[in-house]
Design a protein around this motif. Structure first.
Motif, PDB file in Angstrom:
ATOM      1  N   MET A  16      73.566  79.404  75.245  1.00  0.00           N
ATOM      2  CA  MET A  16      73.588  78.567  76.457  1.00  0.00           C
ATOM      3  C   MET A  16      73.299  79.034  77.711  1.00  0.00           C
ATOM      4  O   MET A  16      73.870  80.267  77.912  1.00  0.00           O
ATOM      5  N   LYS A  17      72.647  78.478  78.411  1.00  0.00           N
ATOM      6  CA  LYS A  17      72.115  78.949  79.691  1.00  0.00           C
ATOM      7  C   LYS A  17      73.454  78.901  80.807  1.00  0.00           C
ATOM      8  O   LYS A  17      73.927  77.746  80.684  1.00  0.00           O
ATOM      9  N   GLY A  18      73.516  79.578  81.828  1.00  0.00           N
ATOM     10  CA  GLY A  18      74.323  79.305  82.787  1.00  0.00           C
ATOM     11  C   GLY A  18      75.842  79.658  82.501  1.00  0.00           C
ATOM     12  O   GLY A  18      76.059  80.804  81.587  1.00  0.00           O
ATOM     13  N   PRO A  19      76.807  79.239  83.298  1.00  0.00           N
ATOM     14  CA  PRO A  19      78.230  79.587  82.999  1.00  0.00           C
ATOM     15  C   PRO A  19      78.843  79.306  81.727  1.00  0.00           C
ATOM     16  O   PRO A  19      78.371  78.222  81.073  1.00  0.00           O
ATOM     17  N   ASP A  20      79.759  80.049  81.452  1.00  0.00           N
ATOM     18  CA  ASP A  20      80.654  79.725  79.995  1.00  0.00           C
ATOM     19  C   ASP A  20      81.267  78.649  80.395  1.00  0.00           C
ATOM     20  O   ASP A  20      81.329  77.927  81.313  1.00  0.00           O
ATOM     21  N   LEU A  21      81.747  77.892  78.987  1.00  0.00           N
ATOM     22  CA  LEU A  21      82.336  76.726  79.041  1.00  0.00           C
ATOM     23  C   LEU A  21      83.690  76.787  79.697  1.00  0.00           C
ATOM     24  O   LEU A  21      84.383  75.991  80.309  1.00  0.00           O
ATOM     25  N   THR A  22      84.261  78.085  79.835  1.00  0.00           N
ATOM     26  CA  THR A  22      85.418  78.480  80.470  1.00  0.00           C
ATOM     27  C   THR A  22      85.573  77.676  81.887  1.00  0.00           C
ATOM     28  O   THR A  22      86.606  77.116  82.435  1.00  0.00           O
TER      29      THR A  22
ATOM     30  N   THR B 188      83.091  69.144  77.438  1.00  0.00           N
ATOM     31  CA  THR B 188      83.225  70.552  77.493  1.00  0.00           C
ATOM     32  C   THR B 188      83.414  70.947  76.018  1.00  0.00           C
ATOM     33  O   THR B 188      82.735  71.663  75.493  1.00  0.00           O
TER      34      THR B 188
ATOM     35  N   ARG C 242      80.595  69.936  73.530  1.00  0.00           N
ATOM     36  CA  ARG C 242      79.550  71.053  73.600  1.00  0.00           C
ATOM     37  C   ARG C 242      80.089  72.136  72.777  1.00  0.00           C
ATOM     38  O   ARG C 242      79.195  72.853  72.120  1.00  0.00           O
ATOM     39  N   HIS C 243      81.234  72.571  72.939  1.00  0.00           N
ATOM     40  CA  HIS C 243      81.699  73.774  72.268  1.00  0.00           C
ATOM     41  C   HIS C 243      81.874  73.722  70.967  1.00  0.00           C
ATOM     42  O   HIS C 243      81.369  74.511  70.242  1.00  0.00           O
TER      43      HIS C 243
ATOM     44  N   GLY D 258      79.870  71.710  69.149  1.00  0.00           N
ATOM     45  CA  GLY D 258      78.627  71.184  68.722  1.00  0.00           C
ATOM     46  C   GLY D 258      78.476  69.703  68.255  1.00  0.00           C
ATOM     47  O   GLY D 258      77.684  69.343  67.470  1.00  0.00           O
TER      48      GLY D 258
ATOM     49  N   ASN E 218      68.349  80.960  83.865  1.00  0.00           N
ATOM     50  CA  ASN E 218      69.645  81.312  83.732  1.00  0.00           C
ATOM     51  C   ASN E 218      70.215  81.167  85.274  1.00  0.00           C
ATOM     52  O   ASN E 218      71.191  80.583  85.551  1.00  0.00           O
TER      53      ASN E 218
ATOM     54  N   VAL F 180      70.541  77.615  86.659  1.00  0.00           N
ATOM     55  CA  VAL F 180      71.550  76.784  86.103  1.00  0.00           C
ATOM     56  C   VAL F 180      72.809  77.307  86.704  1.00  0.00           C
ATOM     57  O   VAL F 180      73.687  76.408  87.049  1.00  0.00           O
ATOM     58  N   TRP F 181      72.858  78.437  87.019  1.00  0.00           N
ATOM     59  CA  TRP F 181      74.183  79.043  87.538  1.00  0.00           C
ATOM     60  C   TRP F 181      74.453  78.338  89.052  1.00  0.00           C
ATOM     61  O   TRP F 181      75.261  77.774  89.425  1.00  0.00           O
TER      62      TRP F 181
END
Lengths: 102, 177
Positions: free
Chosen positions: A1-7, A50, A53-54, A56, B3, B6-7
């Protein structure tokens, strides 16, 4: 998954819920209490999506849509009550509306 | 490269979301509060898109920003703008305890989520591109969650009837006076 974590999404959800709770506790106008309730429901919806998504799986999104329908009905009844209170020439202040019959 | 984009989008949407949420709570004019809530709902829809929940994002914009907020704005325009100023007159014990309670609630949520799920949250599974599409959500609604779907329709019907009843009673009393 791109970008920030689900956290990070969950942190935003917790923040939103707390901001909404602050509005419900702090404000006296029933209109803004309703707006803050919407913020709380949206924080819960963000957490649901969220976790969907975690895992699926889509069940969380289905539940978020049901929450959205409940929020819409709550707004209808809440706004109806506010208009009814206003028609009876009572002051729109949740601290002063403390008697059921009066 | 993707990436970073998206960020960046997440950063803008998350801070717009939190900032407009704080604005809803702090404006003393309810009209501005409602407009800030529209911004909040729009930036939340962007976060939903990042979580590949396309149908929920579209429903969010249509139902909330389209229908619910129009109703709110009509009622605010009807009632005029009288609301309390939340931060006026220095910190009272009510304001301080409300802020403390909201902060405690947030810390509680974060601690519980951290205790229950912190280690496993970083790995989100790869999902198909149809994840969150109207087709998949609708299929689930009409098979596994059919009862919830029907109950939702009854809840909406009850709310519509309740709105009409509340409105007509209010009219009777206004005419009686």
């Amino acid at each position: 998954m791109k970008g920030p974590d689900l956290t990070w999404y969950l942190a935003v959800a917790a923040f939103l819920f707390a901001i909404g709770a602050l509005g419900v506790m702090l404000r006296r106008s029933p209109l803004i209490v309703l707006l803050s309730l919407e913020i709380m429901l949206n924080g819960a919806n963000l957490a649901l999506i969220t976790f969907s998504r975690h895992h699926g799986q889509l069940d969380g999104q289905v539940f978020a849509l049901a929450v959205m329908a409940v929020a819409a009905s709550e707004v209808v009844v809440g706004l109806g009550l506010i208009v009814a209170v206003n028609r009876r020439k009572l002051e729109l202040d949740v601290d002063k509306l403390s008697t059921l019959r009066g | 490269m993707g990436n970073v984009v998206v960020w960046f989008v997440w950063f803008v949407a998350a801070f717009a979301c939190l900032g407009s949420g704080a604005a809803v709570v702090s404006f003393s004019n309810p009209f501005y509060s409602a407009l800030a809530l529209i911004g909040n709902l729009g930036s939340l829809a962007v976060l939903y898109l990042l979580l590949s929940a396309e149908f929920v994002a579209a429903a969010q914009v249509l139902v909330y920003a389209g229908a619910v907020m129009v109703m709110f704005l009509f009622v605010i325009a009807y009632l005029g703008r009288h609301a309390d100023a939340p931060w006026a007159g220095g910190p009272s014990w009510q304001v301080l305890s409300a802020v403390a309670a909201a902060g405690a609630l947030m810390i509680e949520i974060i601690v519980v989520i951290g205790l229950k799920a912190s280690g496993r949250l970083s790995d989100a599974p790869d999902v198909a591109s149809s994840f969150g599409s109207p087709r998949e959500v609708g299929k689930l609604f009409l098979t596994d969650h059919l009862l919830a779907f029907e109950i939702t329709s009854i809840v909406l019907l009850a709310a519509a009837v309740g709105g009409v009843v509340l409105g007509s009673h209010a009219r009777d009393e206004a005419e009686a006076q």
